[in-house]
Write a protein that holds these residues in place. Structure first.
Motif, short mmCIF file in Angstrom:
data_model
loop_
_atom_site.label_atom_id
_atom_site.label_comp_id
_atom_site.label_asym_id
_atom_site.label_seq_id
_atom_site.Cartn_x
_atom_site.Cartn_y
_atom_site.Cartn_z
N VAL B 206 0.83 -1.06 -0.13
CA VAL B 206 -0.14 -0.14 0.05
C VAL B 206 0.90 1.14 0.11
N ILE B 207 0.46 2.11 -0.71
CA ILE B 207 1.10 3.55 -0.81
C ILE B 207 0.22 4.36 -0.29
N PHE B 208 0.54 5.30 0.77
CA PHE B 208 -0.18 6.18 1.00
C PHE B 208 0.37 7.70 0.50
N LEU B 209 -0.70 8.36 -0.35
CA LEU B 209 -0.09 9.64 -0.90
C LEU B 209 -1.10 10.64 0.06
N TYR B 210 -0.29 11.96 0.42
CA TYR B 210 -0.77 12.76 0.94
C TYR B 210 -0.41 14.16 0.38
N ASN B 211 -0.96 15.32 0.02
CA ASN B 211 -0.68 16.49 -0.51
C ASN B 211 0.40 16.37 -1.65
N GLY B 212 0.26 15.19 -2.45
CA GLY B 212 1.37 14.84 -3.62
C GLY B 212 2.38 14.14 -3.08
N GLU B 213 2.50 13.66 -2.08
CA GLU B 213 3.77 13.08 -1.12
C GLU B 213 3.52 11.67 -0.79
N ILE B 215 3.78 9.30 1.68
CA ILE B 215 4.10 9.58 3.03
C ILE B 215 4.43 8.03 3.65
N GLU B 216 3.88 7.35 3.13
CA GLU B 216 4.07 5.74 3.46
C GLU B 216 3.80 4.78 2.56
N PRO B 227 1.47 1.29 11.02
CA PRO B 227 2.09 2.35 10.34
C PRO B 227 3.11 3.16 10.95
N ASP B 228 4.09 3.65 10.13
CA ASP B 228 4.99 4.42 10.76
C ASP B 228 4.62 5.80 11.05
N ASP B 229 4.01 6.37 10.09
CA ASP B 229 3.61 7.81 10.12
C ASP B 229 2.26 7.96 10.80
N GLU B 230 2.12 9.22 11.44
CA GLU B 230 0.97 9.41 12.34
C GLU B 230 -0.14 9.81 11.42
N ARG B 231 0.12 10.28 10.03
CA ARG B 231 -1.02 10.75 9.40
C ARG B 231 -1.52 9.46 8.55
N THR B 232 -0.63 8.59 8.58
CA THR B 232 -1.15 7.21 7.95
C THR B 232 -2.18 6.73 8.92
N LEU B 233 -1.88 6.59 10.33
CA LEU B 233 -2.87 5.93 11.20
C LEU B 233 -4.24 7.13 11.18
N LYS B 234 -4.05 8.10 11.07
CA LYS B 234 -5.14 8.93 11.15
C LYS B 234 -5.99 8.82 9.97
N PHE B 235 -5.66 8.54 8.73
CA PHE B 235 -6.05 8.41 7.38
C PHE B 235 -6.94 7.07 7.53
N ILE B 236 -6.21 6.00 7.99
CA ILE B 236 -6.83 4.80 8.15
C ILE B 236 -7.95 4.82 8.98
N ASN B 237 -7.91 5.38 10.23
CA ASN B 237 -8.99 5.56 11.18
C ASN B 237 -9.89 6.65 10.86
#
Lengths: 163, 242
Positions: B206-213, B215-216, B227-237
């Motif tokens: 899985v590739i998580f994109l956020y604001n064109g980057e 993230i994970e 997930p390593d990144d906090e933003r990934t966790l927030k997105f998943i939840n």
């Protein structure tokens, strides 16, 4: 899109007349001059309607064609093919314009009996002469021809939708 | 023949608005990659650029046969295919839609008929072969769009939200097809999706994109479990506000 026929006829008359820039070609008062002026009148209508029909096709069609392996020109052909019903409608409109034309072809054709006299100019002439029976008869024939051509084109168009 | 894909420092902007920013990744052959992220995060842009439909402002899309880099040629472009979310079907029969790419490749008629019928059978549209494609339901249309791509047996298949706005039955059919493509044909499949359950069902990575980057990027289990990144966790939840 639509040009005033009499003005177009006048412009072509001036261009094709003996003293005009293309006077040396010697086609004024010939069927060739009439064909040219009819083409000049119908082409903008067909082009404009075809253009709006082609740009109305969703760009995803072109992109899909490309991603399925089409070259740019093959994708363009695909887009034109998708717009075929609109293009057919444009041709019908152009035909309608051409078959109804009087002024421009009268000016460049000269309405010479047996040579450049066509149904529309004959109808105009016979009406002027008070020969209404012939004018009406020719009018009916002209309408029947126009209807038949339109019916055939619509049939082709409709048949195409189900292909 | 093995076709490997990697992207290197890809950036893209539309009217000075950044869609992708310095994205790099190497896709391994035969895996299913799901690209997730909020609307406008750059998923579709990344797919279009990777599928060579658009040029990046900066960076490179690199296709390699083994370790030999390939030029952006028609031969290469005909080994990768993208399926759009709205299908982009042509106003022609289901058969003609499916056969379009094979006709472009000048395959013989017998081969085309055999391949198209086999593929339409796989996607459950064989009985609608002579029907106009524009009269199909959304689910059928999306299956046809998919069949048009898979009949070409591409090395890399890009899917842009292949099951968006489809009913659960159609989703299952399309997911089964994707799974078969991976298992039987070892295609590299890269898909953008919003459906996190689908990601769990299909993805290897899985590739998580956020604001064109990016993230994970992680294996599916790790992505969801730790997930390593906090933003990934927030997105998943579903807690991410954008």
């Amino acid at each position: 899109m639509g040009l005033p026929p009499v003005v177009v006829g006048l412009i072509f008359y001036l261009i094709l007349s003996r003293s005009g820039p293309l006077g040396f070609v010697g086609i004024l008062y010939t069927p060739w001059a009439m064909v040219i002026v009819q083409t000049a009148l119908a082409t903008p209508i067909i082009a404009a309607l075809s253009h709006s029909s082609i740009i109305g096709i969703d760009d995803i069609v072109r992109k899909s064609a490309i991603t399925l392996g089409a070259t740019s020109s093959q994708a363009a052909v695909k887009v034109i093919a998708e717009a075929r019903y609109g293009i057919m409608a444009a041709i019908i409109a152009g035909f309608g314009r051409a078959i109804a034309e009087v002024g421009a072809i009268l000016i460049v054709g000269g309405n010479i009996a047996g040579y450049t006299r066509v149904m529309t100019t004959t109808i105009a002439l016979e009406t002027d002469k008070g020969n209404f029976e012939l004018a009406i008869a020719l009018g009916v024939v002209l309408i029947i021809i126009a209807l038949c051509v339109n019916i055939i084109l619509h049939w082709v168009q409709k048949r195409g939708v189900t292909v | 023949m093995e076709l490997n894909l990697s992207i290197s420092n890809i950036s893209k902007a539309y009217n000075s608005k950044k869609a992708l920013n310095n994205c790099s990744f190497t896709f391994e052959r035969g895996n299913i990659y799901c690209i997730v992220g909020p609307n406008g995060s750059g998923k579709s842009t990344l797919l279009r650029i990777s599928a060579l439909l658009e040029d990046a402002d900066r960076g490179k899309v690199i296709y390699q046969k083994g370790s030999e880099p390939l030029n952006n040629s028609m031969e290469l472009r005909r080994r990768i295919t993208l399926v759009f979310p709205k299908g982009g079907l042509f106003n022609a029969t289901v058969f003609k839609n499916c056969a379009y790419g094979l006709n472009l490749r000048r395959k013989n008629k017998g081969y085309i008929k055999e391949k198209v019928e086999e593929t339409l059978g796989d996607v459950g549209l064989i009985h609608k072969m002579e029907q106009n494609a524009l009269t199909l339901s959304s689910g059928e249309a999306q299956r046809l769009a998919l069949s048009r791509a898979i009949v070409l047996e591409p090395d890399v298949l890009f899917l842009d939200e292949p099951t968006a706005s489809l009913d659960p039955g159609s989703v299952i059919i399309i997911e089964k097809i994707i799974d078969i493509l991976k298992k039987k044909r070892h295609m590299t499949i890269i898909m953008a999706t919003h459906n996190m359950f689908q990601v769990q069902r299909l993805a290897d990575k899985v590739i998580f994109l956020y604001n064109g980057e990016i993230i994970e990027a992680a294996d599916v289990n790790k992505f969801f479990d730790s997930p390593d990144d906090e933003r990934t966790l927030k997105f998943i939840n579903g807690e991410m506000i954008y």
